[in-house]
Design an enzyme around this catalytic site. Structure first.
Site, short mmCIF file in Angstrom:
data_model
loop_
_atom_site.label_atom_id
_atom_site.label_comp_id
_atom_site.label_asym_id
_atom_site.label_seq_id
_atom_site.Cartn_x
_atom_site.Cartn_y
_atom_site.Cartn_z
N GLN A 117 0.85 -1.19 0.00
CA GLN A 117 0.00 0.00 0.00
C GLN A 117 0.89 1.24 0.00
O GLN A 117 1.70 1.41 0.90
CB GLN A 117 -0.88 -0.01 1.25
N GLY A 118 0.76 2.06 -1.02
CA GLY A 118 1.59 3.26 -1.11
C GLY A 118 0.82 4.51 -0.74
O GLY A 118 0.36 5.25 -1.62
N GLU A 175 -11.61 -1.94 6.44
CA GLU A 175 -10.99 -2.31 7.70
C GLU A 175 -12.06 -2.66 8.73
O GLU A 175 -11.82 -3.34 9.70
CB GLU A 175 -10.11 -1.18 8.22
#
Lengths: 346, 390
Positions: free
Chosen positions: B130-131, B248
């Site tokens: 994840q960037g 999430e």
């Protein structure tokens, strides 16, 4: 998996809250706190408790009760805590529980329908003994029947009637206390040591639920105030110092709500023989430790985050704070319940 | 109230449990085993094991069958997470791809993206990074400055990402890139799916205070990515990111409880070994933490109930994060206090190896930072849940 209140249970709680909002708000509480109601049990509120089934909740249908469980009882306790409502609801429900679980058929017939209807006031004590006297009993002076330990070793329970009451001073004006002596005692035949423990746990759950109600309401009122109250040209609720404290309280109160709900379910499940009693013990102590802690925090925060007005007699914050102070110490304070948790898990 | 799972869910549990007991090597359950491996070896073992697990049908538990998933219930996913912990299964090598990217692709991906991305994720053939965070954009994600300039059918990307989990082992990275020159804050950003195996991408490990290197930094120097490899609309990356982070909410607190409760028991055992289990302060500390862990379990059951009822959890995820991360950190602070003069030693006088526990104690410092720091979660809770003014 269903860990929540059912719609019926939610409706039950809402009915109590709606009644208090419309018919017994904080102005009515203030009248009691300031001594305007001699026995501390306003007649209109007591009549509603009888008529609307708040007192009949755990009494069996064969004795004119609703035959519901501790989960429903804690829903009512929470609503009454949120309203800092005065009156001997909890003592009456708990006296009925003792008679239901440990009384003879005759004792049940004699007392349960009256207690369920609000025609008799009940009270309980887990300290002292009926021969030597019962200290600081909630609504001891107003009770028609009191359940207390039979002797100082806590072996057995008795029904006490006709005792002499001596008022006990307390700065929590939402409750009246009295010490009791003399009177006529009659044993509850089924009150084994195990059952006494169960009854104490049921009382603990209802006190925890009251504390949870207090905590939620204290937080809700504080958030509402801090949304509007302006300083430095902005609402004080926009400052992070306040936001973060209130956010932490919201998490804590929510956890206490979960814990109180589960403790009621666990206590009933253990009593029905479908849950390990040790798990119910843990659930009850978790609920009481958490509820006591968070109610003390939330009510102290209510004073702090109202600023100076929160410290005045004319503001209602002290009703919540004082009731939380008293109940946090009842049936074991935070330290007592943490010690029980340590005994179960360390 | 009904705290049981359905018969079908329990059947799934026993099926999974027997597969796990037959397929997890005994040595994996030895305390300190994973810590004794170097990062590459640990990664390789876990990747192979997860492929086998997927082949046995224990992957994509809740994913629709059309994507090769099991089509299971939220309860089955909770059971799956819990059983992984109970069996001492290692953590997944692909947490970001599985938890965040896959459901986002299912929701808004193009048909080609669904086909290319989801299948390989099931067997962990492609490990995703994840960037998001940059040196100048941490909690303030919208301050990011990695740039993408259009060049024909491609974007040419320059910039740097940091705190990137699996940076060194990752195959691809879903990256927040500013693709509109001069745009500010959350406008003009795109979520580009960049191949990390190309000359324009360099990954370097970052060593954490625990000594491990689970994350790293990623440099883009004229890295190329096809404009078609954009998840969501070009320029609409902020919305894509918010959708992605919303997944999430499904994260299972029940498995966290199971793991933390086991660690609590290990810490209580250390207290007994040191004769500190009778110290009333230690007992009060432990009981306080246990109270919070039990609350976490109940909260997780409540969240699962909400999910099963199809309710929108809104911003409740912030509360879940605060509860588990703060309780977990408190647990390991209590551990340090119990150790007293032994606090930093590798072993206790009786020979007990403390290093695996020390590793968790170090890790506990990170959990209130990553995934939205506690301070950010408190802002969200105050503003979005309680309605306090911004």
């Amino acid at each position: 998996m269903f860990f929540a209140l059912t719609e019926d249970q939610q409706e039950f709680g809402k009915a109590v809250r709606d009644y208090l909002a419309e018919r017994f708000d904080l102005a009515a509480v203030r009248e009691v706190v300031e001594g305007g109601v001699a026995d501390g049990n306003p007649a209109s509120l007591w009549a509603a408790a009888g008529e609307q089934g708040w007192l009949a909740v755990t009494v069996g249908e064969e004795h004119d009760g609703l035959g519901l469980g501790l989960v429903e009882a804690q829903v009512i306790a929470r609503a009454l805590g949120a309203g800092v409502a005065p009156g001997p609801w909890r003592g009456t429900v708990l006296a009925a529980e003792a008679i239901r679980l440990a009384g003879s058929d005759e004792q049940r017939r004699a007392w349960l329908p009256k207690l369920a209807a609000g025609e008799a006031v009940g009270a309980v004590s887990h300290r002292g003994d009926v021969a030597g006297g019962l200290p600081a009993v909630e609504y001891g002076a107003e009770a028609d029947v009191v359940v207390g330990p039979s002797d100082p070793d806590l072996a057995g329970l008795s029904l006490l009637t006709g005792a002499t009451a001596t008022p006990v001073g307390s700065y929590d004006g939402t409750t009246r206390l009295a010490s009791l002596s003399g009177g006529t005692a009659e044993a509850l035949p089924g009150a084994t040591v195990e059952l006494q423990k169960q009854l104490t746990d049921r009382a603990t759950v209802l006190v925890a639920a009251d504390l949870v109600g207090i905590a939620r309401e204290a937080l809700t009122r504080t958030v509402a105030y801090d949304r509007d109250r302006e300083q430095f040209g902005v609402p004080v609720g926009s400052f992070q110092a306040i936001k973060h404290a209130l956010a932490d309280l919201h998490v804590g109160v929510t956890m206490a709500e979960h814990a109180s709900l589960y403790a009621a379910h666990a206590a009933d499940s253990a009593a029905a023989g479908v849950l390990d009693p040790a798990e119910a013990d843990l659930a009850v102590s978790v609920a009481k430790a958490k509820a006591s802690e968070v109610a003390l925090q939330a009510t102290a925060a209510m004073i702090q985050y109202h600023g100076g007005i929160g410290y005045t007699w004319e503001h209602e914050a002290h009703f919540f704070y004082k009731r939380a102070k008293r109940l946090a110490g009842q049936y074991g304070d935070v330290a007592v319940h943490r010690e029980r948790i340590a005994t179960l898990t360390v | 109230m009904d705290l049981t799972f359905t018969a079908a869910e329990e059947e799934f549990r026993s099926e999974l449990r027997s597969w796990l007991s037959a397929n997890i090597p005994q040595e994996w359950t030895r305390p300190g085993f994973w810590e004794s491996l170097d990062d590459d070896e640990s990664f390789r073992l876990r990747r192979d094991w997860e492929r086998d697990k997927a082949d046995a049908g224990f992957a994509g538990i809740q994913w629709p069958t059309e994507y090769g998933g099991r089509g299971g219930t939220p309860g089955m996913k909770a059971i799956y997470d819990e059983e992984m912990v109970r069996a001492h299964a290692p953590r997944t090598v692909n947490p970001l791809g599985l938890t965040f990217l896959a459901p986002t692709v299912m929701a808004i991906g193009t048909d080609a993206q669904k086909k290319e991305i989801i299948g390989p994720l099931l067997r962990n053939e492609v490990v995703w990074c994840q960037g998001f965070s940059e040196p100048g954009a941490g909690s303030d994600l919208a301050a990011l400055s990695t740039k993408g300039v259009r060049d024909g059918d491609d974007f040419v990307v320059n910039g740097q990402k940091v705190w990137t989990t699996n940076a060194v082992h990752g195959d691809k990275i879903f990256t927040m890139v500013r693709t509109e020159a001069g745009s500010e804050k959350h406008r003009g950003i795109s979520m580009l799916l960049i191949d990390m195996d190309q000359p324009g991408v360099t990954a370097r490990p970052l060593r954490q205070m625990s000594g491990a290197s689970e994350f790293g930094e990623v440099f883009f120097d004229d890295a190329r990515v096809a404009a078609a490899d954009c998840l969501g609309e070009i320029g609409d990356g902020w919305r894509t990111a918010m959708l992605l982070l919303s997944f999430e909410r499904g994260a299972s607190g029940i498995s966290q409880y199971t793991e933390f409760r086991r660690q609590y028991d290990e810490i209580a055992a250390v207290a007994r070994t040191l004769g500190r289990d009778t110290d009333p302060v230690v007992r009060d500390d432990l009981a306080r933490v246990l109270t919070e862990l039990e609350c976490l379990k109940l909260h997780s059951m409540h969240v699962l109930t909400q999910v099963e009822q199809g309710r929108d959890l809104g911003f409740e995820a912030s509360m879940t994060k605060l509860q588990w991360s703060e309780a977990f950190q408190d647990l390991w602070e209590v551990y340090d206090r119990i150790l007293g003069e032994h606090a930093t030693l590798d072993t206790l006088p009786d020979g007990t190896d403390l290093r695996p526990l020390h590793g968790q104690a170090m890790w506990s410092r990170s959990v209130t930072i990553w995934g939205g720091s506690s301070q950010v979660q408190r802002n969200i809770t105050a503003e979005r849940v309680l309605g306090l003014p911004r």
